[in-house]
Design a protein around this motif. Structure first.
Motif, PDB file in Angstrom:
ATOM      1  N   GLY A  19       7.803 -18.041 -52.196  1.00 58.82           N
ATOM      2  CA  GLY A  19       7.284 -16.760 -52.654  1.00 58.82           C
ATOM      3  C   GLY A  19       8.213 -15.633 -52.236  1.00 58.82           C
ATOM      4  N   SER A  20       7.752 -14.408 -52.386  1.00 59.86           N
ATOM      5  CA  SER A  20       8.599 -13.247 -52.090  1.00 59.86           C
ATOM      6  C   SER A  20       8.814 -13.034 -50.604  1.00 59.86           C
ATOM      7  N   THR A  21       7.888 -13.517 -49.760  1.00 56.45           N
ATOM      8  CA  THR A  21       8.021 -13.291 -48.317  1.00 56.45           C
ATOM      9  C   THR A  21       7.817 -14.535 -47.475  1.00 56.45           C
ATOM     10  N   SER A  22       7.466 -15.661 -48.100  1.00 54.59           N
ATOM     11  CA  SER A  22       7.195 -16.871 -47.320  1.00 54.59           C
ATOM     12  C   SER A  22       7.261 -18.107 -48.199  1.00 54.59           C
ATOM     13  N   VAL A  23       7.127 -19.247 -47.549  1.00 57.87           N
ATOM     14  CA  VAL A  23       7.028 -20.520 -48.255  1.00 57.87           C
ATOM     15  C   VAL A  23       5.648 -21.104 -47.981  1.00 57.87           C
ATOM     16  N   ASN A  24       5.194 -21.968 -48.891  1.00 53.34           N
ATOM     17  CA  ASN A  24       3.898 -22.592 -48.718  1.00 53.34           C
ATOM     18  C   ASN A  24       3.996 -24.056 -49.111  1.00 53.34           C
ATOM     19  N   PRO A  25       3.749 -24.981 -48.214  1.00 46.45           N
ATOM     20  CA  PRO A  25       3.368 -24.783 -46.828  1.00 46.45           C
ATOM     21  C   PRO A  25       4.584 -24.453 -45.954  1.00 46.45           C
ATOM     22  N   GLN A  26       4.316 -23.835 -44.809  1.00 48.17           N
ATOM     23  CA  GLN A  26       5.418 -23.510 -43.895  1.00 48.17           C
ATOM     24  C   GLN A  26       5.881 -24.732 -43.132  1.00 48.17           C
ATOM     25  N   VAL A  27       4.983 -25.680 -42.898  1.00 53.83           N
ATOM     26  CA  VAL A  27       5.323 -26.937 -42.235  1.00 53.83           C
ATOM     27  C   VAL A  27       4.862 -28.068 -43.144  1.00 53.83           C
ATOM     28  N   LEU A  28       5.800 -28.978 -43.433  1.00 53.14           N
ATOM     29  CA  LEU A  28       5.498 -30.115 -44.306  1.00 53.14           C
ATOM     30  C   LEU A  28       5.923 -31.385 -43.581  1.00 53.14           C
ATOM     31  N   THR A  29       5.024 -32.360 -43.498  1.00 49.39           N
ATOM     32  CA  THR A  29       5.335 -33.644 -42.874  1.00 49.39           C
ATOM     33  C   THR A  29       5.428 -34.702 -43.964  1.00 49.39           C
ATOM     34  N   VAL A  30       6.566 -35.422 -43.971  1.00 52.11           N
ATOM     35  CA  VAL A  30       6.796 -36.476 -44.955  1.00 52.11           C
ATOM     36  C   VAL A  30       7.367 -37.698 -44.242  1.00 52.11           C
ATOM     37  N   GLU A  31       7.363 -38.823 -44.934  1.00 50.17           N
ATOM     38  CA  GLU A  31       7.982 -40.028 -44.405  1.00 50.17           C
ATOM     39  C   GLU A  31       9.457 -40.064 -44.782  1.00 50.17           C
ATOM     40  N   LYS A  32      10.220 -40.798 -44.005  1.00 48.00           N
ATOM     41  CA  LYS A  32      11.650 -40.984 -44.280  1.00 48.00           C
ATOM     42  C   LYS A  32      11.812 -41.547 -45.691  1.00 48.00           C
ATOM     43  N   GLY A  33      12.785 -41.024 -46.436  1.00 50.67           N
ATOM     44  CA  GLY A  33      13.054 -41.484 -47.793  1.00 50.67           C
ATOM     45  C   GLY A  33      12.346 -40.688 -48.871  1.00 50.67           C
TER      46      GLY A  33
ATOM     47  N   TYR B 169      14.554 -24.779 -42.042  1.00 53.46           N
ATOM     48  CA  TYR B 169      15.320 -24.258 -43.177  1.00 53.46           C
ATOM     49  C   TYR B 169      14.943 -22.808 -43.396  1.00 53.46           C
ATOM     50  N   HIS B 170      15.776 -22.117 -44.165  1.00 57.20           N
ATOM     51  CA  HIS B 170      15.560 -20.689 -44.418  1.00 57.20           C
ATOM     52  C   HIS B 170      16.221 -20.294 -45.732  1.00 57.20           C
ATOM     53  N   CYS B 171      15.888 -19.103 -46.203  1.00 58.84           N
ATOM     54  CA  CYS B 171      16.561 -18.500 -47.350  1.00 58.84           C
ATOM     55  C   CYS B 171      17.747 -17.716 -46.792  1.00 58.84           C
ATOM     56  N   THR B 172      18.938 -17.942 -47.321  1.00 53.70           N
ATOM     57  CA  THR B 172      20.118 -17.261 -46.785  1.00 53.70           C
ATOM     58  C   THR B 172      20.098 -15.771 -47.065  1.00 53.70           C
ATOM     59  N   ASP B 173      19.406 -15.335 -48.123  1.00 56.34           N
ATOM     60  CA  ASP B 173      19.323 -13.911 -48.446  1.00 56.34           C
ATOM     61  C   ASP B 173      18.190 -13.208 -47.705  1.00 56.34           C
ATOM     62  N   ASN B 174      17.194 -13.966 -47.291  1.00 53.90           N
ATOM     63  CA  ASN B 174      16.053 -13.401 -46.579  1.00 53.90           C
ATOM     64  C   ASN B 174      15.654 -14.380 -45.480  1.00 53.90           C
ATOM     65  N   PRO B 175      16.274 -14.285 -44.296  1.00 58.11           N
ATOM     66  CA  PRO B 175      16.026 -15.264 -43.241  1.00 58.11           C
ATOM     67  C   PRO B 175      14.593 -15.278 -42.713  1.00 58.11           C
ATOM     68  N   ASN B 176      13.775 -14.287 -43.092  1.00 57.32           N
ATOM     69  CA  ASN B 176      12.359 -14.316 -42.708  1.00 57.32           C
ATOM     70  C   ASN B 176      11.571 -15.347 -43.513  1.00 57.32           C
ATOM     71  N   ILE B 177      12.138 -15.778 -44.637  1.00 57.31           N
ATOM     72  CA  ILE B 177      11.528 -16.849 -45.426  1.00 57.31           C
ATOM     73  C   ILE B 177      12.050 -18.159 -44.859  1.00 57.31           C
ATOM     74  N   LYS B 178      11.195 -18.842 -44.107  1.00 62.69           N
ATOM     75  CA  LYS B 178      11.642 -20.064 -43.427  1.00 62.69           C
ATOM     76  C   LYS B 178      10.496 -21.044 -43.287  1.00 62.69           C
ATOM     77  N   GLY B 179      10.873 -22.276 -43.030  1.00 63.93           N
ATOM     78  CA  GLY B 179       9.866 -23.324 -42.867  1.00 63.93           C
ATOM     79  C   GLY B 179      10.440 -24.503 -42.113  1.00 63.93           C
ATOM     80  N   THR B 180       9.617 -25.542 -41.995  1.00 66.17           N
ATOM     81  CA  THR B 180       9.992 -26.729 -41.241  1.00 66.17           C
ATOM     82  C   THR B 180       9.540 -27.972 -41.988  1.00 66.17           C
ATOM     83  N   ILE B 181      10.426 -28.965 -42.017  1.00 67.09           N
ATOM     84  CA  ILE B 181      10.105 -30.296 -42.550  1.00 67.09           C
ATOM     85  C   ILE B 181      10.117 -31.257 -41.368  1.00 67.09           C
ATOM     86  N   ILE B 182       9.040 -32.000 -41.200  1.00 64.09           N
ATOM     87  CA  ILE B 182       8.975 -33.030 -40.181  1.00 64.09           C
ATOM     88  C   ILE B 182       9.042 -34.375 -40.894  1.00 64.09           C
ATOM     89  N   VAL B 183      10.064 -35.164 -40.564  1.00 65.90           N
ATOM     90  CA  VAL B 183      10.273 -36.454 -41.223  1.00 65.90           C
ATOM     91  C   VAL B 183       9.943 -37.550 -40.223  1.00 65.90           C
TER      92      VAL B 183
END
Length: 121
Positions: A43-57, A105-119
């Motif tokens: 989105g314009s100021t964030s990602v949804n979900p901010q934390v995403l858990t997935v399996e390897k692959g 991870y983050h948006c290079t143009d807007n570093p406030n837009i960031k999130g996390t992937i847990i694998v």
């Protein structure tokens, strides 16, 4: 005799009308399907979900739903680094995570837009 002529005329008319309306409807517009379990909406100021858990692959998809351009770039030092091209509205970027771990991870143009992937393994 006149009734037979009218009956034949009506039968021909019905066959004609049936042939005109029997054509198949135009194909439905293609709607981009996404899987909530593996898709991150930007989105314009964030990602949804901010934390995403997935399996390897698993392949994760980021979909830009904002009117502005955004990128997706792994934080420095991640063992599985990635960076997208600038994503316009409705553009998507995909990355398959092959190593277990936590990836910021983050948006290079807007570093406030960031999130996390847990694998997980």
């Amino acid at each position: 005799m006149a009734r037979i002529g009218i009956a034949l005329f009506l039968a021909a008319l019905l066959i004609f009308v049936a042939g005109c309306t029997g054509s198949s409807p135009p194909p439905a517009p293609q709607i981009r399907a996404y899987t909530p379990q593996t898709t991150i909406l930007i989105g314009s100021t964030s990602v949804n979900p901010q934390v995403l858990t997935v399996e390897k692959g698993v392949t994760v998809t980021w979909l830009n739903i904002d009117m502005g351009l955004h990128t997706v770039a792994s934080d420095e030092g991640d063992p599985d680094s990635f960076v997208s091209y600038p994503l316009s509205t409705n553009d998507e970027f995909q990355w398959t995570f092959t190593l277990p771990g936590t990836y910021g991870y983050h948006c290079t143009d807007n570093p406030n837009i960031k999130g996390t992937i847990i694998v997980s393994s």
